[in-house]
Motif scaffolding. Structure first.
Motif, PDB file in Angstrom:
ATOM      1  N   ALA A   1      11.511  58.092  23.575  1.00  0.00           N
ATOM      2  CA  ALA A   1      12.330  57.083  22.903  1.00  0.00           C
ATOM      3  C   ALA A   1      13.689  57.622  22.487  1.00  0.00           C
ATOM      4  O   ALA A   1      14.323  57.081  21.584  1.00  0.00           O
ATOM      5  CB  ALA A   1      11.589  56.539  21.679  1.00  0.00           C
TER       6      ALA A   1
ATOM      7  N   GLU B   1      16.753  57.681  23.914  1.00  0.00           N
ATOM      8  CA  GLU B   1      17.910  56.802  24.060  1.00  0.00           C
ATOM      9  C   GLU B   1      17.834  55.603  23.121  1.00  0.00           C
ATOM     10  O   GLU B   1      18.863  55.099  22.670  1.00  0.00           O
ATOM     11  CB  GLU B   1      18.035  56.329  25.511  1.00  0.00           C
ATOM     12  CG  GLU B   1      18.320  57.441  26.512  1.00  0.00           C
ATOM     13  CD  GLU B   1      19.635  58.163  26.242  1.00  0.00           C
ATOM     14  OE1 GLU B   1      20.485  57.613  25.518  1.00  0.00           O
ATOM     15  OE2 GLU B   1      19.802  59.276  26.758  1.00  0.00           O
ATOM     16  N   SER B   2      16.628  55.159  22.805  1.00  0.00           N
ATOM     17  CA  SER B   2      16.517  54.033  21.874  1.00  0.00           C
ATOM     18  C   SER B   2      16.965  54.445  20.477  1.00  0.00           C
ATOM     19  O   SER B   2      17.635  53.676  19.783  1.00  0.00           O
ATOM     20  CB  SER B   2      15.079  53.521  21.831  1.00  0.00           C
ATOM     21  OG  SER B   2      14.197  54.504  21.324  1.00  0.00           O
ATOM     22  N   TYR B   3      16.617  55.662  20.050  1.00  0.00           N
ATOM     23  CA  TYR B   3      17.075  56.146  18.754  1.00  0.00           C
ATOM     24  C   TYR B   3      18.591  56.342  18.761  1.00  0.00           C
ATOM     25  O   TYR B   3      19.271  56.053  17.773  1.00  0.00           O
ATOM     26  CB  TYR B   3      16.388  57.460  18.386  1.00  0.00           C
ATOM     27  CG  TYR B   3      14.984  57.279  17.877  1.00  0.00           C
ATOM     28  CD1 TYR B   3      14.742  56.706  16.639  1.00  0.00           C
ATOM     29  CD2 TYR B   3      13.902  57.675  18.642  1.00  0.00           C
ATOM     30  CE1 TYR B   3      13.452  56.530  16.174  1.00  0.00           C
ATOM     31  CE2 TYR B   3      12.604  57.511  18.188  1.00  0.00           C
ATOM     32  CZ  TYR B   3      12.386  56.935  16.955  1.00  0.00           C
ATOM     33  OH  TYR B   3      11.108  56.760  16.501  1.00  0.00           O
TER      34      TYR B   3
ATOM     35  N   GLU C   1      20.656  54.667  20.536  1.00  0.00           N
ATOM     36  CA  GLU C   1      21.241  53.329  20.527  1.00  0.00           C
ATOM     37  C   GLU C   1      21.308  52.784  19.102  1.00  0.00           C
ATOM     38  O   GLU C   1      22.330  52.221  18.673  1.00  0.00           O
ATOM     39  CB  GLU C   1      20.413  52.397  21.414  1.00  0.00           C
ATOM     40  CG  GLU C   1      20.825  50.942  21.370  1.00  0.00           C
ATOM     41  CD  GLU C   1      22.163  50.684  22.031  1.00  0.00           C
ATOM     42  OE1 GLU C   1      22.790  49.642  21.724  1.00  0.00           O
ATOM     43  OE2 GLU C   1      22.606  51.523  22.835  1.00  0.00           O
ATOM     44  N   VAL C   2      20.216  52.940  18.358  1.00  0.00           N
ATOM     45  CA  VAL C   2      20.197  52.465  16.974  1.00  0.00           C
ATOM     46  C   VAL C   2      21.214  53.214  16.127  1.00  0.00           C
ATOM     47  O   VAL C   2      21.946  52.629  15.320  1.00  0.00           O
ATOM     48  CB  VAL C   2      18.783  52.598  16.384  1.00  0.00           C
ATOM     49  CG1 VAL C   2      18.793  52.257  14.892  1.00  0.00           C
ATOM     50  CG2 VAL C   2      17.807  51.707  17.124  1.00  0.00           C
TER      51      VAL C   2
ATOM     52  N   GLN D   1      15.242  47.902  13.923  1.00  0.00           N
ATOM     53  CA  GLN D   1      14.024  48.701  13.989  1.00  0.00           C
ATOM     54  C   GLN D   1      12.877  48.132  13.160  1.00  0.00           C
ATOM     55  O   GLN D   1      11.806  47.859  13.705  1.00  0.00           O
ATOM     56  CB  GLN D   1      14.326  50.140  13.536  1.00  0.00           C
ATOM     57  CG  GLN D   1      15.041  50.962  14.602  1.00  0.00           C
ATOM     58  CD  GLN D   1      14.858  52.447  14.377  1.00  0.00           C
ATOM     59  OE1 GLN D   1      15.015  52.937  13.280  1.00  0.00           O
ATOM     60  NE2 GLN D   1      14.540  53.163  15.426  1.00  0.00           N
TER      61      GLN D   1
ATOM     62  N   GLN E   1       9.715  46.154  14.819  1.00  0.00           N
ATOM     63  CA  GLN E   1       8.467  46.909  14.793  1.00  0.00           C
ATOM     64  C   GLN E   1       7.373  46.137  14.073  1.00  0.00           C
ATOM     65  O   GLN E   1       6.209  46.115  14.514  1.00  0.00           O
ATOM     66  CB  GLN E   1       8.705  48.262  14.108  1.00  0.00           C
ATOM     67  CG  GLN E   1       9.556  49.232  14.917  1.00  0.00           C
ATOM     68  CD  GLN E   1       8.784  49.842  16.078  1.00  0.00           C
ATOM     69  OE1 GLN E   1       7.573  49.758  16.139  1.00  0.00           O
ATOM     70  NE2 GLN E   1       9.507  50.450  17.001  1.00  0.00           N
TER      71      GLN E   1
END
Length: 454
Positions: free
Chosen positions: A84, A86-88, A90-91, A348, A352
């Motif tokens: 994850a 790249e998702s972190y 991105e955020v 997030q 989630q």
């Protein structure tokens, strides 16, 4: 109802003990993140260490260095250990963009006391400035047909987007300086909607913005042959720009213009009586806040590679205003914390929670209607947060701090000031006069005004 007064106990310890506690806390979060795997909880707890750092009594340079290490080294390194990553990134990139915008709006609303509900318009100006020329959209109305521009020229558009947004901030400020309060909010709200509608309809008779379809295939920036195609590339770019924005706003807040902003916020009539130029001060606030939003609009267009008018609605302006209010109007750290909190909720925590409830409903554990999912209740939750903060903490999470002066330094200045005043009084009592600069002889009108014959 009285506001709750709360002091952070972390600041009571010795600075060395504070540094040790911070180090142990950060190391514990990193170990837990590595052992248990990727989790939103550990990501947010690592960001919370920066809040503890703010409350510490460590030297300012140590705080900046510590924050740079956490954000520039530790966070990307630990997040890269899982799928994850790249998702972190991105955020975190979105957080940085919204922090810069909240800080810019905090100049207008928090420092100068000017309620601006169309702030997202400057963000849109920066985004469209980049998207039009880094895609083939510019070929629709320019005859040179040399577009899109190469990614290496992206860095020239950062100051260009900043300048264009600042210029429109001044153009907005000129006609609205005659109004204040609710009327100012209505005028700025109208300005934001006008800009969005113009971008939505500027495909006829000349196709400049491609209308409601939007602009796609925006070329990514390049630096030393590296194309920015992944979120972690933009994360480091936003981190550098955010550090520059925070440093600039901190310097502005403690400068002469920053004191003038706060004077206008407290009482315009008293500020004008003390010699503060109202027009120039307000225009500077509009221009400064708009320029920071414009530069982040350029980054947003390059990162998304696609923009359309739906990204710049009134709700975006309201969201940024919520960030400033939750953090604390007039507080630079408050704007940062408010932006992080709202962005984390949007990107997030609420998604989630929605996924978790959907899984439980699919397994038959609970019967959960989709209409009550946290993602669809976003505006309701923001409204409840605003009501709770208005009742129990009206000044925000991190209220603005008054600047305190060293009593010893003030006593030294007073001792230096007294002898000079004593000498002036002695010269006057002995029949002498204070030296004055030479000036031209008074005119006849000025002499007659004082009741003396010419």
């Amino acid at each position: 109802m009285k506001a709750i007064k709360w002091t952070f106990p972390f600041a009571r310890y010795n600075p060395w003990i504070q540094a040790l506690i911070l180090a142990v806390y950060t190391a514990g979060v990193l170990v837990a993140w590595t052992v248990t795997g990727q989790s939103v909880l550990w990501f947010l707890l690592l960001l919370a260490s920066l809040l503890f750092l703010y409350y510490s009594s460590l030297p300012r340079k140590v705080q900046w260095i510590w924050a740079a290490v956490v954000l520039g080294v530790i966070l990307p390194l630990v997040a890269s250990t899982g799928p994850a990553y790249e998702s972190y990134m991105e955020v975190a990139t979105q957080m940085g963009i919204y922090i810069a915008m909240a800080v810019g709006l905090n100049i207008v609303v928090g420092f100068a006391g000017l309620l601006d509900l169309g702030f997202v318009a400057f963000f849109a100006l920066g985004a469209y400035t980049c998207a039009i020329f880094f895609s083939d959209q510019a070929n629709q109305f320019l005859s040179v047909h040399n577009f899109p521009l190469p990614g290496g020229l992206f860095w020239l558009f950062l100051p260009l987007g900043m300048f264009i947004a600042g210029l429109f901030g001044v153009l907005l400020g000129l006609p609205v300086l005659r109004v204040k309060g609710d009327y100012l909010a209505i005028v700025t709200l109208g300005f934001g909607e006008i800009i969005r509608i113009i971008f939505n309809n500027l495909d006829k008779p000349v196709n400049i913005t491609n209308g409601a379809i939007g602009i796609s295939s925006v070329q990514p920036p390049e630096l030393f042959g590296v194309r920015f195609t992944f979120p972690h590339h933009y994360y480091f770019l936003v981190l550098v720009l955010l550090a520059a924005v925070l440093y600039a706003v901190h310097r502005l807040e403690n400068s002469r213009i920053g004191r003038a902003w706060k004077a206008v916020r407290e009482d315009e009539i008293a500020a004008q009586a003390m010699g503060v130029p109202l027009v120039r001060t307000k225009l500077t606030a509009f221009a400064a806040g708009a320029s920071f939003s414009g530069i982040m609009g350029v980054v947003f267009a390059a990162k998304q590679a696609f923009i359309d008018p739906t990204s710049f609605t009134m709700l975006e302006s309201i969201t940024i205003l919520v960030m400033v209010i939750l953090g604390g109007m007039g507080s630079l750290p408050g704007a940062v914390v408010g932006a992080c909190l709202v962005t984390a909720l949007n990107l997030q925590l609420l998604p989630q929670l929605t996924n978790w409830f959907n899984q439980l409903a699919a397994q038959g554990v609970i019967s959960f209607p989709s209409a009550l999912s946290p993602s669809k209740m976003q505006r309701f939750l923001f409204g409840m947060l605003l009501i709770l903060f208005t009742l129990f903490r009206p000044k925000g999470l991190l209220p603005a701090r008054l600047r305190r002066y060293d009593p010893k330094r003030m006593a030294e200045l007073a001792r230096e000031f007294r002898p000079g005043m004593a000498g002036a009084h002695s010269s006057l009592s002995s029949g002498g006069t204070l030296e004055e600069p030479e000036s031209s002889p008074p005119s006849d009108k000025s002499v007659q005004k004082e009741g003396m014959s010419p």
